[in-house]
Design an enzyme around this catalytic site. Structure first.
Site, PDB file in Angstrom:
ATOM      1  N   VAL A 129      -0.678   7.891  -8.288  1.00 24.27           N
ATOM      2  CA  VAL A 129      -1.795   8.633  -7.678  1.00 24.27           C
ATOM      3  C   VAL A 129      -1.268   9.863  -6.943  1.00 24.27           C
ATOM      4  O   VAL A 129      -1.775  10.980  -7.118  1.00 24.27           O
ATOM      5  CB  VAL A 129      -2.584   7.741  -6.688  1.00 24.27           C
ATOM      6  CG1 VAL A 129      -3.699   8.546  -6.032  1.00 24.27           C
ATOM      7  CG2 VAL A 129      -3.157   6.519  -7.393  1.00 24.27           C
ATOM      8  N   GLY A 143       3.600   8.292  -6.038  1.00 21.98           N
ATOM      9  CA  GLY A 143       3.547   7.426  -7.210  1.00 21.98           C
ATOM     10  C   GLY A 143       2.554   7.980  -8.210  1.00 21.98           C
ATOM     11  O   GLY A 143       2.322   9.190  -8.282  1.00 21.98           O
ATOM     12  N   GLY A 201       3.920   8.879  -0.367  1.00 28.29           N
ATOM     13  CA  GLY A 201       3.861   8.024  -1.556  1.00 28.29           C
ATOM     14  C   GLY A 201       3.555   8.869  -2.778  1.00 28.29           C
ATOM     15  O   GLY A 201       2.404   9.223  -3.026  1.00 28.29           O
ATOM     16  N   LYS A 211      -8.426  -8.938  -6.451  1.00 34.00           N
ATOM     17  CA  LYS A 211      -7.138  -8.257  -6.510  1.00 34.00           C
ATOM     18  C   LYS A 211      -6.072  -9.311  -6.771  1.00 34.00           C
ATOM     19  O   LYS A 211      -6.273 -10.498  -6.462  1.00 34.00           O
ATOM     20  CB  LYS A 211      -6.872  -7.577  -5.162  1.00 34.00           C
ATOM     21  CG  LYS A 211      -5.909  -6.438  -5.204  1.00 34.00           C
ATOM     22  CD  LYS A 211      -6.558  -5.102  -5.456  1.00 34.00           C
ATOM     23  CE  LYS A 211      -5.511  -4.014  -5.482  1.00 34.00           C
ATOM     24  NZ  LYS A 211      -6.074  -2.710  -5.781  1.00 34.00           N
TER      25      LYS A 211
HETATM   26  P1  NAD Z   1       2.638   3.564  -7.236  1.00 30.75           P
HETATM   27  O1  NAD Z   1       3.406   2.316  -7.199  1.00 30.75           O
HETATM   28  O2  NAD Z   1       2.620   4.354  -8.494  1.00 30.75           O
HETATM   29  O3  NAD Z   1       3.163   4.535  -6.072  1.00 30.75           O
HETATM   30  C1  NAD Z   1       3.376   4.145  -4.753  1.00 30.75           C
HETATM   31  C2  NAD Z   1       4.482   5.051  -4.233  1.00 30.75           C
HETATM   32  O4  NAD Z   1       4.626   4.833  -2.819  1.00 30.75           O
HETATM   33  C3  NAD Z   1       5.839   4.773  -4.867  1.00 30.75           C
HETATM   34  O5  NAD Z   1       6.407   5.973  -5.356  1.00 30.75           O
HETATM   35  C4  NAD Z   1       6.651   4.172  -3.715  1.00 30.75           C
HETATM   36  O6  NAD Z   1       8.029   4.482  -3.824  1.00 30.75           O
HETATM   37  C5  NAD Z   1       6.009   4.844  -2.520  1.00 30.75           C
HETATM   38  N1  NAD Z   1       6.221   4.153  -1.251  1.00 30.75           N
HETATM   39  C6  NAD Z   1       6.193   2.843  -0.995  1.00 30.75           C
HETATM   40  N2  NAD Z   1       6.418   2.603   0.313  1.00 30.75           N
HETATM   41  C7  NAD Z   1       6.585   3.818   0.890  1.00 30.75           C
HETATM   42  C8  NAD Z   1       6.842   4.241   2.221  1.00 30.75           C
HETATM   43  N3  NAD Z   1       6.985   3.383   3.212  1.00 30.75           N
HETATM   44  N4  NAD Z   1       6.940   5.591   2.462  1.00 30.75           N
HETATM   45  C9  NAD Z   1       6.807   6.486   1.445  1.00 30.75           C
HETATM   46  N5  NAD Z   1       6.565   6.122   0.167  1.00 30.75           N
HETATM   47  C10 NAD Z   1       6.459   4.825  -0.113  1.00 30.75           C
HETATM   48  O7  NAD Z   1       1.159   3.213  -6.744  1.00 30.75           O
HETATM   49  P2  NAD Z   1      -0.176   4.044  -6.970  1.00 30.75           P
HETATM   50  O8  NAD Z   1      -0.882   3.464  -8.128  1.00 30.75           O
HETATM   51  O9  NAD Z   1       0.122   5.501  -6.926  1.00 30.75           O
HETATM   52  O10 NAD Z   1      -1.017   3.628  -5.673  1.00 30.75           O
HETATM   53  C11 NAD Z   1      -0.795   4.230  -4.419  1.00 30.75           C
HETATM   54  C12 NAD Z   1      -1.790   3.683  -3.379  1.00 30.75           C
HETATM   55  O11 NAD Z   1      -3.122   3.975  -3.811  1.00 30.75           O
HETATM   56  C13 NAD Z   1      -1.738   2.157  -3.200  1.00 30.75           C
HETATM   57  O12 NAD Z   1      -2.040   1.822  -1.882  1.00 30.75           O
HETATM   58  C14 NAD Z   1      -2.840   1.680  -4.125  1.00 30.75           C
HETATM   59  O13 NAD Z   1      -3.331   0.414  -3.748  1.00 30.75           O
HETATM   60  C15 NAD Z   1      -3.864   2.759  -3.924  1.00 30.75           C
HETATM   61  N6  NAD Z   1      -4.810   2.885  -5.029  1.00 30.75           N
HETATM   62  C16 NAD Z   1      -4.353   3.128  -6.293  1.00 30.75           C
HETATM   63  C17 NAD Z   1      -5.272   3.264  -7.326  1.00 30.75           C
HETATM   64  C18 NAD Z   1      -4.837   3.607  -8.722  1.00 30.75           C
HETATM   65  O14 NAD Z   1      -5.683   4.009  -9.524  1.00 30.75           O
HETATM   66  N7  NAD Z   1      -3.567   3.481  -9.049  1.00 30.75           N
HETATM   67  C19 NAD Z   1      -6.638   3.127  -7.069  1.00 30.75           C
HETATM   68  C20 NAD Z   1      -7.069   2.896  -5.756  1.00 30.75           C
HETATM   69  C21 NAD Z   1      -6.135   2.774  -4.749  1.00 30.75           C
END
Ligand code: NAD
Length: 358
Positions: free
Chosen positions: A195, A193, A191, A91
């Protein structure tokens, strides 16, 4: 007489860091021109090259970034292993605000750093990083996945991650309530985002009452406007819901939140949800809250980006991602039989595959 030295606060370094768990490589990267400050963590390459996304986050300090990359890269070893992929765990984290500080020059500098590792580490998207960024990285190295479909890649892994997480949530419901019909149940998705937004879609379509929380109002507005989700403004742990789905950052399951949870199931996409993977797993078990191990149910994105290396198509990636449902149930049964936490059960099975490969 001995003089007493003044107390000095020492930041944990790499080898003595509590989150250091026999990582193979930890690389600090700096590029003055673009302002890049990044750390790449390679936890294990026993099963294959270490593949894992890059996170860009405005960490409060370097120790926080280091801890994150150490914990995240280790999680990837177990995620790949339990998903049956021939990949190791790695990572990267870039220190900075992705909304204001990320530039093409920075991503390309990062790509050059990845290239220097000669394929030991392969990157992809994570929090704060999207497919456009991977396009810039691709200009500098071939050790990158999750590149846009029009460039021959598998595209954004997030929708597949969300689908796999949905499978894990359904399996959790099946195990907890004897039925995976989610209709009428309440969920808090924290969150919204890449996902989170797709997960909201699946859960809404399954008939759930979906509450959402994010630190950015525009993300909440999207879920409310597109899927009729409800903006939840209270303390997340106190939400009166059946399921809590963490999809932001890690460590939200901790001493403070465990006491307050009203939910029966915790199942979401965020990595490293348990602040302390042993004690907080046990605390959840004692409270009768079913925990779906994060590295198991959020593996859809990894399965999808692996298709770029193993040369399988989207349909096969989706089929494998659907397998998360059965694996989740297997883990729950294994935990019950052995009277261990679900996290420990998943860890044992993942570790066994790594040990066998050694
Ligand atoms: P992203 O950056 O698109 O979204 C994360 C969201 O969380 C953002 O909208 C942010 O504003 C919000 N956020 C941050 N801190 C917060 C809080 N304290 N309270 C509420 N919201 C908050 O990221 P993503 O790609 O959607 O990933 C989300 C999670 O899933 C992460 O932990 C990531 O490691 C995990 N993940 C993602 C993937 C992937 O395919 N993108 C795969 C496996 C795991």
């Amino acid at each position: 007489m001995n003089s007493v030295s003044p107390a000095v606060e020492v930041q944990p370094l790499v080898f003595s860091n509590p989150s250091f768990k026999d990582h193979e490589q930890v690389v600090f990267c700096h590029d003055k021109e673009s302002g890049l400050k990044a750390i790449i963590g390679v936890h294990s390459t026993v099963l294959g090259p270490a593949l894992g996304g890059t996170r860009m986050w405005a960490y409060n300090n370097e120790a926080e970034a280091l801890r994150d990359v150490l914990r995240l890269s280790r999680g990837m070893t177990f995620k790949a292993s339990i998903s049956g992929l021939n990949l190791g765990g790695g990572k990267a984290v870039i220190i900075g605000d992705s909304r204001t500080q990320k530039t093409e020059a920075m991503m390309r500098a990062f790509g050059r750093m990845v290239d220097r590792l000669g394929g030991n580490y392969i990157t992809a998207e994570d929090v704060g990083i999207g497919t456009k960024d991977m396009e810039y990285v691709k200009a500098e190295t071939n050790h990158v996945t999750g590149i846009p479909i029009e460039m021959g890649g598998s595209g954004d892994p997030s929708p597949v991650t969300a689908y796999g997480t949905y499978m894990g949530i359904k399996a959790s419901a099946k195990y907890k309530w004897g039925n995976d019909n989610l209709s009428g149940k309440k969920v808090l998705v924290q969150g919204i985002g890449n996902v989170g937004i797709t997960l909201v879609k699946h859960l809404t379509e399954a008939g759930m009452e979906v509450f959402v929380q994010d630190i950015h109002q525009d993300r909440i507005a999207e879920a409310v406007n597109m899927y009729g989700a409800k903006d939840y403004t209270g303390e997340f742990a106190e939400a009166d819901v059946d399921i809590y789905a963490p999809c932001a950052l890690g460590a939200t399951v901790n001493d403070e939140s465990i006491e307050k949870f009203k939910c029966s199931i915790i199942a979401g996409a965020a990595n490293n949800q348990l602040k302390d993977e042993v004690n907080h797993g046990i605390a959840l078990q004692k409270r009768g809250i079913l925990y779906a191990p994060d590295f198991l149910i959020n593996a859809g994105g990894l399965i999808n980006v692996y298709s770029e290396i193993a040369k399988y198509d989207r349909a096969e990636a989706i089929r494998r991602t659907e397998g998360i449902y059965d694996t989740t149930l297997e883990i729950f049964r294994h935990a019950e039989t052995k009277d261990i936490t679900t996290h420990q059960a998943a860890l044992e099975i993942a570790q066994a595959r790594v040990d066998a490969a050694k």
